[in-house]
Write an enzyme that holds these catalytic residues in place. Structure first.
Site, PDB file in Angstrom:
ATOM      1  N   SER A 106       0.845  -1.189   0.000  1.00  0.00           N
ATOM      2  CA  SER A 106       0.000   0.000   0.000  1.00  0.00           C
ATOM      3  C   SER A 106       0.884   1.243   0.000  1.00  0.00           C
ATOM      4  O   SER A 106       1.722   1.407  -0.885  1.00  0.00           O
ATOM      5  CB  SER A 106      -0.950  -0.034   1.201  1.00  0.00           C
ATOM      6  OG  SER A 106      -1.913   0.990   1.121  1.00  0.00           O
ATOM      7  N   GLU A 193      -1.856  -2.842  -8.210  1.00  0.00           N
ATOM      8  CA  GLU A 193      -3.137  -3.038  -7.525  1.00  0.00           C
ATOM      9  C   GLU A 193      -3.582  -1.703  -6.960  1.00  0.00           C
ATOM     10  O   GLU A 193      -2.788  -0.759  -6.869  1.00  0.00           O
ATOM     11  CB  GLU A 193      -3.003  -4.087  -6.415  1.00  0.00           C
ATOM     12  CG  GLU A 193      -2.082  -3.716  -5.268  1.00  0.00           C
ATOM     13  CD  GLU A 193      -2.704  -2.807  -4.200  1.00  0.00           C
ATOM     14  OE1 GLU A 193      -3.905  -2.933  -3.920  1.00  0.00           O
ATOM     15  OE2 GLU A 193      -1.975  -1.947  -3.647  1.00  0.00           O
ATOM     16  N   HIS A 261      -5.277  -5.300  -1.764  1.00  0.00           N
ATOM     17  CA  HIS A 261      -5.453  -4.797  -0.407  1.00  0.00           C
ATOM     18  C   HIS A 261      -6.245  -5.796   0.439  1.00  0.00           C
ATOM     19  O   HIS A 261      -6.446  -5.578   1.633  1.00  0.00           O
ATOM     20  CB  HIS A 261      -6.194  -3.463  -0.435  1.00  0.00           C
ATOM     21  CG  HIS A 261      -5.288  -2.268  -0.414  1.00  0.00           C
ATOM     22  ND1 HIS A 261      -4.488  -1.909  -1.481  1.00  0.00           N
ATOM     23  CD2 HIS A 261      -5.051  -1.342   0.553  1.00  0.00           C
ATOM     24  CE1 HIS A 261      -3.815  -0.812  -1.170  1.00  0.00           C
ATOM     25  NE2 HIS A 261      -4.134  -0.445   0.063  1.00  0.00           N
TER      26      HIS A 261
END
Length: 284
Positions: A106, A193, A261
């Protein structure tokens, strides 16, 4: 580098603050039960607005964790936002002289890319403490050879590509543009992503990547993970959008990997040389 039972895992909060200490200690205890020692750095529970303390505090823990001879690995507690605020303040000599297993995803994508570019550190794009880092992730860190998507996938363009694994959170990567200290010096297999980004923003960010020629010209293959938070009816639009970009580059490309995630995020060694063969990632 491998993680062995008895090793110490240092935990830092370089981005967003921890809102639930009970879950933090529960997750830390789970790692202790696997046979690992846990070292919690002094500023882990700090909070300043949307950050886990001010830049000086978060940077202090990052430097201290790399400098600490007891720690074999450094695990980010969570993502959020804040990594990019530290990049121009990091003493990369500390990292070069004290290479360790660094684990995050992230917002920590900014660290993974910059550590590789500035210190040649192979780190790990993985679940973090609060979202489920576990024995499975440790096993993947220690024993990775080849990786296949576990769920339904699509090969947009078949073929073979070779490069270092490089990528992560799409919006974080785009936030690094404007600086050169994150750019890889080798050809890459790009993996991407994101979460809670509308389709038009995913489109815009992909255009930004493919207009960034310093990065685009190094991409030899693409692995698209999950883009969570879209409505059911938008999923086909997303697939069409990703296929469009695959055709633009005309390089091997697969969609549907467990890079996410979500709880099924697969651990990938960021900066390690690999081959993309159809849907299989073979680590070299």
């Amino acid at each position: 580098m491998k993680l062995k039972a008895g090793d110490t895992i240092g935990i830092i909060s370089p981005s967003g603050p921890i809102s639930n200490k009970e879950i933090f200690f529960q997750k830390a205890d789970e790692l202790k039960n696997l046979g690992y020692k846990i070292k919690i750095f002094p500023n882990v529970f700090n909070q300043k607005g949307w950050l886990a303390g001010d830049d000086t505090e978060r940077l202090s823990d990052l430097h201290a964790a790399f400098s600490d001879d007891e720690c074999s690995a450094i695990l980010c507690s969570r993502g959020g936002y804040g990594a990019i605020r530290l990049l121009d303040k990091i003493d990369f000599n500390i990292i070069r002289n004290n290479p360790k297993i660094f684990i995050g995803s992230s917002d920590a994508t900014a660290f993974l890319a910059t550590f590789y570019a500035q210190a040649n550190l192979v780190s790990f794009h993985s679940l973090m403490l609060l979202n489920g880092f576990s024995k499975n992730d440790i096993d993947l860190i220690n024993n990775q050879k080849e990786i296949l998507p576990k769920k339904k996938h699509k090969i947009f363009i078949d073929g073979e590509a070779q490069g270092v694994l490089w990528g992560g959170n799409l919006s974080t990567i785009v936030s690094l543009f404007g600086s050169c200290n994150y750019l890889p010096d080798k050809e890459i297999i790009l993996f991407l992503e994101d979460i809670n980004e509308p389709l038009y923003k995913i489109d815009k960010m992909l255009i930004q990547i493919f207009r960034n020629l310093q990065l685009k010209n190094k991409i030899k293959g693409i692995v698209f993970g999950e883009f969570l938070g879209l409505k059911k009816e938008e999923e086909k639009q997303l697939e069409n959008l990703l296929f469009e970009y695959s055709k633009m580059l005309n390089i091997p490309c697969v969609y549907g990997y467990d890079i996410t995630h979500g709880k099924n995020n697969v651990t990938l060694p960021f900066g390690r040389c690999a081959k993309l063969l159809g849907a299989k990632i073979c680590l070299l």
